[in-house]
Design a protein around this motif. Structure first.
Motif, short mmCIF file in Angstrom:
data_model
loop_
_atom_site.label_atom_id
_atom_site.label_comp_id
_atom_site.label_asym_id
_atom_site.label_seq_id
_atom_site.Cartn_x
_atom_site.Cartn_y
_atom_site.Cartn_z
N GLU A 65 -18.87 0.03 -3.83
CA GLU A 65 -17.60 0.05 -4.71
C GLU A 65 -16.79 1.05 -4.62
N THR A 66 -17.03 2.17 -3.82
CA THR A 66 -15.89 3.14 -3.67
C THR A 66 -14.38 2.72 -3.25
N PHE A 67 -14.53 2.05 -2.41
CA PHE A 67 -13.24 1.51 -1.66
C PHE A 67 -12.47 0.74 -2.68
N ILE A 68 -12.95 -0.14 -3.55
CA ILE A 68 -12.08 -0.93 -4.18
C ILE A 68 -11.56 0.19 -5.48
N LYS A 69 -12.42 0.96 -5.53
CA LYS A 69 -12.20 1.82 -6.95
C LYS A 69 -11.20 2.85 -6.43
N MET A 70 -10.91 3.28 -4.89
CA MET A 70 -9.98 4.16 -4.55
C MET A 70 -8.61 3.50 -4.51
N LYS A 71 -8.48 2.02 -4.45
CA LYS A 71 -7.47 1.28 -4.02
C LYS A 71 -6.31 1.89 -5.06
N PRO A 72 -6.28 1.77 -6.22
CA PRO A 72 -5.29 2.44 -7.01
C PRO A 72 -4.74 3.57 -6.63
N MET B 126 -8.88 -10.31 -4.27
CA MET B 126 -8.05 -10.52 -3.08
C MET B 126 -7.54 -12.07 -2.87
N VAL B 127 -8.20 -12.93 -3.76
CA VAL B 127 -7.79 -14.44 -3.47
C VAL B 127 -6.75 -14.53 -4.33
N ALA B 128 -6.87 -14.05 -5.56
CA ALA B 128 -5.64 -14.32 -6.49
C ALA B 128 -4.47 -13.29 -5.93
N VAL B 129 -4.50 -12.35 -5.39
CA VAL B 129 -3.42 -11.60 -5.04
C VAL B 129 -2.79 -12.38 -3.92
N VAL B 130 -3.48 -13.11 -2.84
CA VAL B 130 -2.64 -14.03 -1.99
C VAL B 130 -2.14 -14.99 -2.55
N VAL B 131 -2.71 -15.94 -3.30
CA VAL B 131 -2.18 -17.05 -4.35
C VAL B 131 -0.92 -16.38 -5.19
N ALA B 132 -0.97 -15.30 -5.39
CA ALA B 132 0.42 -14.71 -6.33
C ALA B 132 1.59 -14.71 -5.39
N MET B 133 1.17 -14.11 -4.14
CA MET B 133 2.35 -13.89 -3.14
C MET B 133 2.82 -15.14 -2.62
N VAL B 134 1.86 -16.11 -2.31
CA VAL B 134 2.35 -17.46 -2.02
C VAL B 134 3.15 -18.41 -2.81
N ALA B 135 2.57 -18.07 -4.27
CA ALA B 135 3.44 -18.75 -5.10
C ALA B 135 4.91 -18.29 -5.45
N SER B 136 4.93 -16.85 -5.48
CA SER B 136 6.21 -16.04 -5.40
C SER B 136 7.15 -16.68 -4.52
N TRP B 137 6.64 -16.74 -3.06
CA TRP B 137 7.44 -17.26 -2.17
C TRP B 137 7.78 -18.72 -2.18
N VAL C 11 2.89 -4.59 -0.39
CA VAL C 11 2.11 -3.45 -0.29
C VAL C 11 0.91 -3.21 -0.75
N THR C 12 0.83 -3.81 -2.03
CA THR C 12 -0.40 -3.61 -3.01
C THR C 12 -1.11 -4.55 -2.53
N ALA C 13 -0.85 -5.91 -1.84
CA ALA C 13 -1.73 -6.94 -1.52
C ALA C 13 -2.30 -6.35 -0.40
N ILE C 14 -1.69 -5.55 0.72
CA ILE C 14 -2.20 -5.09 1.84
C ILE C 14 -3.25 -4.30 1.53
N VAL C 15 -3.10 -3.25 0.64
CA VAL C 15 -4.34 -2.35 0.44
C VAL C 15 -5.31 -3.05 -0.31
N VAL C 16 -5.06 -4.07 -1.29
CA VAL C 16 -6.30 -4.75 -1.85
C VAL C 16 -7.23 -5.40 -0.89
#
Length: 200
Positions: free
Chosen positions: A80-87, A39-50, A62-67
């Motif tokens: 664990e079910t929720f993160i496994k269902m994310k994809p 979760m932290v890495a996804v947010v950092v990646a979005m900030v870095a991209s911006w 969209v992927t970040a919101i679901v993550v």
């Protein structure tokens, strides 16, 4: 603001970096630690991209919101079910958007992949349908994997299976893109007709 074209290595790092962090955190600790790190890495990646490009691809958003949503449910409920269902949710959502767009005579491939293709109407329809079917297949495959295999197997498949398979599928679509590629008469014409599958 105009978006800048990032270096290919930077783009690769922002897209694959969070997944690799997820993999190593799971290997060193457990899925719950890996989920938090992801979760932290996804947010950092979005900030870095911006910061670097002044732009964040729609698929990344969209992927970040679901993550974040499913990651939070995973950690709060300790399930664990929720993160496994994310994809499954992400792939099904993309398949639905592409398939739904076709019903209204539009292709959202260019928007979804943050690229501009200039294709014939038949090219748009075919490419969109292929990607819609691919995303649906990946959603089904994810459900089969996480429901029948161990957590470690699912994590390995998510990082080293889904990503390479999707890249390979994208490469196999290049002949179709080349076959139906059109050079627009003007830039305005290209922007106006991008994704229109109602002609021809």
């Amino acid at each position: 603001m105009d978006k800048k074209q990032p270096h290919p290595l930077f783009k690769l790092a922002t897209e694959l970096g969070p997944l690799l962090i997820f993999f190593f955190a799971n290997a060193k600790a457990n899925l719950f630690v890996a989920t938090g790190a992801f979760m932290v890495a996804v947010v950092v990646a979005m900030v870095a991209s911006w910061v670097v490009t002044r732009h964040v691809p729609i698929m990344t958003i969209v992927t970040a919101i679901v993550v974040i949503v499913f990651g939070t449910l995973t950690l709060v409920l300790h399930d664990e079910t929720f993160i496994k269902m994310k994809p499954t949710i992400v792939y099904a959502l993309f398949a639905g958007v592409l398939g739904g767009g076709l019903l209204f005579g539009r292709s959202f491939i260019a928007i979804m992949f943050d690229q501009m293709f200039n294709l014939t109407p038949r090219g748009w329809r075919t490419l969109t349908l292929r990607w819609a079917c691919w995303f649906f297949s990946m959603a089904v495959l994810n459900e089969i994997i996480w429901r029948t295999q161990s957590t470690d197997f699912w994590v390995n498949f998510k990082v080293f299976g889904m990503v390479p398979l999707t890249m390979l599928f994208a490469v196999t679509q290049m002949p179709l893109i080349k076959r139906y590629h059109l050079e627009p008469a003007t830039l305005e014409q290209s922007e106006a007709e991008a994704g229109d599958v109602t002609k021809g």
